[in-house]
Design a protein around this motif. Structure first.
Motif, PDB file in Angstrom:
ATOM      1  N   ASP A  50       0.832  -1.204   0.000  1.00 48.18           N
ATOM      2  CA  ASP A  50       0.000   0.000   0.000  1.00 48.18           C
ATOM      3  C   ASP A  50       0.870   1.258   0.000  1.00 48.18           C
ATOM      4  O   ASP A  50       2.018   1.234   0.390  1.00 48.18           O
ATOM      5  N   LEU A  51       0.289   2.323  -0.451  1.00 48.00           N
ATOM      6  CA  LEU A  51       1.009   3.589  -0.566  1.00 48.00           C
ATOM      7  C   LEU A  51       0.762   4.437   0.683  1.00 48.00           C
ATOM      8  O   LEU A  51       0.156   5.500   0.638  1.00 48.00           O
ATOM      9  N   SER A  52       1.238   3.936   1.801  1.00 47.55           N
ATOM     10  CA  SER A  52       1.082   4.659   3.061  1.00 47.55           C
ATOM     11  C   SER A  52       2.223   5.665   3.219  1.00 47.55           C
ATOM     12  O   SER A  52       3.225   5.612   2.507  1.00 47.55           O
ATOM     13  N   ARG A  53       2.077   6.562   4.155  1.00 48.44           N
ATOM     14  CA  ARG A  53       3.138   7.554   4.416  1.00 48.44           C
ATOM     15  C   ARG A  53       4.441   6.865   4.805  1.00 48.44           C
ATOM     16  O   ARG A  53       5.517   7.270   4.375  1.00 48.44           O
ATOM     17  N   SER A  54       4.330   5.818   5.609  1.00 47.45           N
ATOM     18  CA  SER A  54       5.559   5.133   6.038  1.00 47.45           C
ATOM     19  C   SER A  54       6.238   4.433   4.865  1.00 47.45           C
ATOM     20  O   SER A  54       7.467   4.415   4.779  1.00 47.45           O
ATOM     21  N   ASN A  55       5.454   3.882   3.929  1.00 48.02           N
ATOM     22  CA  ASN A  55       6.049   3.236   2.765  1.00 48.02           C
ATOM     23  C   ASN A  55       6.645   4.250   1.792  1.00 48.02           C
ATOM     24  O   ASN A  55       7.664   3.980   1.156  1.00 48.02           O
ATOM     25  N   VAL A  56       6.025   5.420   1.673  1.00 42.22           N
ATOM     26  CA  VAL A  56       6.607   6.482   0.850  1.00 42.22           C
ATOM     27  C   VAL A  56       7.936   6.920   1.463  1.00 42.22           C
ATOM     28  O   VAL A  56       8.925   7.124   0.754  1.00 42.22           O
ATOM     29  N   ALA A  57       7.986   7.038   2.785  1.00 38.33           N
ATOM     30  CA  ALA A  57       9.238   7.406   3.460  1.00 38.33           C
ATOM     31  C   ALA A  57      10.312   6.345   3.214  1.00 38.33           C
ATOM     32  O   ALA A  57      11.473   6.680   2.948  1.00 38.33           O
ATOM     33  N   LYS A  58       9.929   5.069   3.301  1.00 36.70           N
ATOM     34  CA  LYS A  58      10.882   3.996   2.997  1.00 36.70           C
ATOM     35  C   LYS A  58      11.339   4.074   1.544  1.00 36.70           C
ATOM     36  O   LYS A  58      12.504   3.851   1.239  1.00 36.70           O
ATOM     37  N   GLY A  59      10.396   4.402   0.651  1.00 31.46           N
ATOM     38  CA  GLY A  59      10.732   4.554  -0.762  1.00 31.46           C
ATOM     39  C   GLY A  59      11.718   5.680  -0.996  1.00 31.46           C
ATOM     40  O   GLY A  59      12.636   5.561  -1.809  1.00 31.46           O
ATOM     41  N   ASN A  72       6.303  10.308  -4.936  1.00 35.27           N
ATOM     42  CA  ASN A  72       5.318  10.467  -3.876  1.00 35.27           C
ATOM     43  C   ASN A  72       4.027   9.695  -4.122  1.00 35.27           C
ATOM     44  O   ASN A  72       3.275   9.452  -3.200  1.00 35.27           O
ATOM     45  N   ARG A  73       3.773   9.293  -5.382  1.00 35.33           N
ATOM     46  CA  ARG A  73       2.517   8.623  -5.708  1.00 35.33           C
ATOM     47  C   ARG A  73       2.699   7.160  -6.116  1.00 35.33           C
ATOM     48  O   ARG A  73       1.712   6.452  -6.305  1.00 35.33           O
ATOM     49  N   VAL A  74       3.924   6.745  -6.292  1.00 32.95           N
ATOM     50  CA  VAL A  74       4.242   5.344  -6.594  1.00 32.95           C
ATOM     51  C   VAL A  74       5.519   4.971  -5.846  1.00 32.95           C
ATOM     52  O   VAL A  74       6.248   5.841  -5.388  1.00 32.95           O
ATOM     53  N   LEU A  75       5.768   3.682  -5.741  1.00 42.61           N
ATOM     54  CA  LEU A  75       6.994   3.202  -5.105  1.00 42.61           C
ATOM     55  C   LEU A  75       7.916   2.610  -6.167  1.00 42.61           C
ATOM     56  O   LEU A  75       7.449   2.106  -7.190  1.00 42.61           O
ATOM     57  N   HIS A  76       9.199   2.665  -5.925  1.00 39.41           N
ATOM     58  CA  HIS A  76      10.148   2.039  -6.847  1.00 39.41           C
ATOM     59  C   HIS A  76       9.952   0.524  -6.810  1.00 39.41           C
ATOM     60  O   HIS A  76       9.802  -0.063  -5.736  1.00 39.41           O
ATOM     61  N   PRO A  77       9.968  -0.114  -7.977  1.00 44.37           N
ATOM     62  CA  PRO A  77       9.840  -1.576  -7.982  1.00 44.37           C
ATOM     63  C   PRO A  77      11.109  -2.223  -7.432  1.00 44.37           C
ATOM     64  O   PRO A  77      12.206  -1.698  -7.594  1.00 44.37           O
ATOM     65  N   ARG A  78      10.939  -3.322  -6.785  1.00 48.67           N
ATOM     66  CA  ARG A  78      12.084  -4.111  -6.305  1.00 48.67           C
ATOM     67  C   ARG A  78      12.302  -5.211  -7.337  1.00 48.67           C
ATOM     68  O   ARG A  78      11.406  -6.008  -7.621  1.00 48.67           O
ATOM     69  N   THR A  79      13.460  -5.235  -7.929  1.00 47.39           N
ATOM     70  CA  THR A  79      13.709  -6.087  -9.094  1.00 47.39           C
ATOM     71  C   THR A  79      14.625  -7.268  -8.829  1.00 47.39           C
ATOM     72  O   THR A  79      14.929  -8.020  -9.751  1.00 47.39           O
TER      73      THR A  79
END
Length: 95
Positions: A50-59, A72-79
């Motif tokens: 999910d695109l939570s504030r904590s996950n955006v911060a981790k991103g 801010n609206r998507v996360l980097h993919p883990r490849t």
């Protein structure tokens, strides 16, 4: 159980476990290809978080460490899992 019959690869996001699971799946794929007239398709269903504030911060932290743009609206993919999959396929002669 249908998904298991279709040989889906499920990851646990633990590289020590996932690496061996991916290798076994590639080995199974290699064995199946040897009995087929055509190569099978590989479908990718990336499942994120999910695109939570904590996950955006981790991103943002991940982006900083890798020299990537902060989003801010998507996360980097883990490849890493895909890279291991394709490396294993190449190692086994699967193209």
């Amino acid at each position: 159980w249908h998904i298991q019959l279709a040989n889906f690869i499920f990851l646990e996001r633990d590289l020590s476990k996932d690496r061996e699971y991916i290798k076994r799946a590639c080995n199974l794929l290699s064995n199946e290809i040897s009995h087929m007239e055509r190569h099978p398709a590989v479908l990718i269903f990336p499942e994120g978080t999910d695109l939570s504030r904590s996950n955006v911060a981790k991103g943002h932290k991940f982006a900083e460490a890798k020299g990537l743009t902060k989003y801010n609206r998507v996360l980097h993919p883990r490849t890493t899992g895909m890279r291991i999959f394709f490396d294993e396929c190449k190692h086994m002669g699967i193209e």
